[in-house]
Design a protein around this motif. Sequence first.
Motif, PDB file in Angstrom:
ATOM      1  N   UNK A  93      32.288  24.293  49.618  1.00  0.00           N
ATOM      2  CA  UNK A  93      32.425  24.535  48.178  1.00  0.00           C
ATOM      3  C   UNK A  93      32.396  26.031  47.883  1.00  0.00           C
ATOM      4  N   UNK A  94      31.510  26.769  48.547  1.00  0.00           N
ATOM      5  CA  UNK A  94      31.453  28.216  48.327  1.00  0.00           C
ATOM      6  C   UNK A  94      32.729  28.894  48.799  1.00  0.00           C
ATOM      7  N   UNK A  95      33.260  28.451  49.934  1.00  0.00           N
ATOM      8  CA  UNK A  95      34.510  29.017  50.437  1.00  0.00           C
ATOM      9  C   UNK A  95      35.662  28.740  49.489  1.00  0.00           C
ATOM     10  N   UNK A  96      35.731  27.517  48.950  1.00  0.00           N
ATOM     11  CA  UNK A  96      36.787  27.181  47.991  1.00  0.00           C
ATOM     12  C   UNK A  96      36.684  28.007  46.727  1.00  0.00           C
ATOM     13  N   UNK A  97      35.467  28.230  46.254  1.00  0.00           N
ATOM     14  CA  UNK A  97      35.270  29.033  45.050  1.00  0.00           C
ATOM     15  C   UNK A  97      35.684  30.479  45.280  1.00  0.00           C
ATOM     16  N   UNK A  98      35.297  31.045  46.384  1.00  0.00           N
ATOM     17  CA  UNK A  98      35.643  32.434  46.687  1.00  0.00           C
ATOM     18  C   UNK A  98      37.149  32.574  46.889  1.00  0.00           C
ATOM     19  N   UNK A  99      37.767  31.604  47.555  1.00  0.00           N
ATOM     20  CA  UNK A  99      39.224  31.648  47.758  1.00  0.00           C
ATOM     21  C   UNK A  99      39.960  31.595  46.421  1.00  0.00           C
ATOM     22  N   UNK A 100      39.535  30.708  45.538  1.00  0.00           N
ATOM     23  CA  UNK A 100      40.182  30.606  44.225  1.00  0.00           C
ATOM     24  C   UNK A 100      39.959  31.864  43.400  1.00  0.00           C
ATOM     25  N   UNK A 101      38.816  32.496  43.562  1.00  0.00           N
ATOM     26  CA  UNK A 101      38.500  33.688  42.790  1.00  0.00           C
ATOM     27  C   UNK A 101      39.314  34.894  43.240  1.00  0.00           C
ATOM     28  N   UNK A 102      39.499  35.039  44.556  1.00  0.00           N
ATOM     29  CA  UNK A 102      40.179  36.220  45.088  1.00  0.00           C
ATOM     30  C   UNK A 102      41.665  36.018  45.375  1.00  0.00           C
ATOM     31  N   UNK A 103      42.186  34.806  45.244  1.00  0.00           N
ATOM     32  CA  UNK A 103      43.537  34.519  45.722  1.00  0.00           C
ATOM     33  C   UNK A 103      44.642  35.215  44.927  1.00  0.00           C
ATOM     34  N   UNK A 104      44.579  35.213  43.626  1.00  0.00           N
ATOM     35  CA  UNK A 104      45.693  35.801  42.877  1.00  0.00           C
ATOM     36  C   UNK A 104      45.177  36.530  41.645  1.00  0.00           C
ATOM     37  N   UNK A 105      45.888  37.587  41.306  1.00  0.00           N
ATOM     38  CA  UNK A 105      45.581  38.321  40.088  1.00  0.00           C
ATOM     39  C   UNK A 105      44.374  39.233  40.218  1.00  0.00           C
ATOM     40  N   UNK A 106      44.074  39.864  39.092  1.00  0.00           N
ATOM     41  CA  UNK A 106      42.977  40.811  39.048  1.00  0.00           C
ATOM     42  C   UNK A 106      41.674  40.050  38.820  1.00  0.00           C
ATOM     43  N   UNK A 107      40.700  40.326  39.634  1.00  0.00           N
ATOM     44  CA  UNK A 107      39.444  39.587  39.570  1.00  0.00           C
ATOM     45  C   UNK A 107      38.655  39.914  38.301  1.00  0.00           C
ATOM     46  N   UNK A 108      38.761  41.144  37.812  1.00  0.00           N
ATOM     47  CA  UNK A 108      37.987  41.526  36.619  1.00  0.00           C
ATOM     48  C   UNK A 108      38.461  40.746  35.394  1.00  0.00           C
ATOM     49  N   UNK A 109      39.764  40.459  35.309  1.00  0.00           N
ATOM     50  CA  UNK A 109      40.282  39.666  34.188  1.00  0.00           C
ATOM     51  C   UNK A 109      39.766  38.229  34.237  1.00  0.00           C
ATOM     52  N   UNK A 110      39.775  37.651  35.415  1.00  0.00           N
ATOM     53  CA  UNK A 110      39.290  36.266  35.533  1.00  0.00           C
ATOM     54  C   UNK A 110      37.802  36.166  35.251  1.00  0.00           C
ATOM     55  N   UNK A 111      37.027  37.154  35.725  1.00  0.00           N
ATOM     56  CA  UNK A 111      35.604  37.137  35.470  1.00  0.00           C
ATOM     57  C   UNK A 111      35.311  37.351  33.989  1.00  0.00           C
ATOM     58  N   UNK A 112      36.074  38.236  33.339  1.00  0.00           N
ATOM     59  CA  UNK A 112      35.886  38.465  31.905  1.00  0.00           C
ATOM     60  C   UNK A 112      36.254  37.212  31.120  1.00  0.00           C
ATOM     61  N   UNK A 113      37.288  36.516  31.584  1.00  0.00           N
ATOM     62  CA  UNK A 113      37.713  35.272  30.936  1.00  0.00           C
ATOM     63  C   UNK A 113      36.614  34.210  31.050  1.00  0.00           C
ATOM     64  N   UNK A 114      36.029  34.092  32.202  1.00  0.00           N
ATOM     65  CA  UNK A 114      34.984  33.084  32.425  1.00  0.00           C
ATOM     66  C   UNK A 114      33.717  33.425  31.662  1.00  0.00           C
TER      67      UNK A 114
END
Length: 117
Positions: A93-114
């Motif tokens: 589960x942790x690997x899947x979460x990290x893969x989805x987080x880093x796979x595409x796009x800018x990470x700061x935008x996704x984190x700000x969105x969440x």
Amino acid sequence: MPSAGAQEQPTPDPSDPSTPPDPTAARTEEYLYRGESRLQACAQLTTGTMTRRLPAPVLRSLKTAWHVDRGATAGLPACQAGTGVLAALGLLAATGTITALFSSGDITERLACCRSS
């Protein structure tokens, strides 16, 4: 008739907690593996020696545990296997979460969105 000074003292029971420890016993153990004898003992203790000696105390421990509580002895491997399976699922589960987080796009935008939701 023996004098009061010649009376024998009772031998202390070592299992009695009120009996003070024998200071000479500690000294003999303290100097048991000092100097050359310690080096000889270390030289004789190899990985192969430990590997050959290990099964005997493990089997003795298992026999004692089986004699004391058969249910707990049988249940322990099942609990350990269950713990291993749950740990593996947590890592997946942790690997899947990290893969989805880093796979595409800018990470700061996704984190700000969440964070805003």
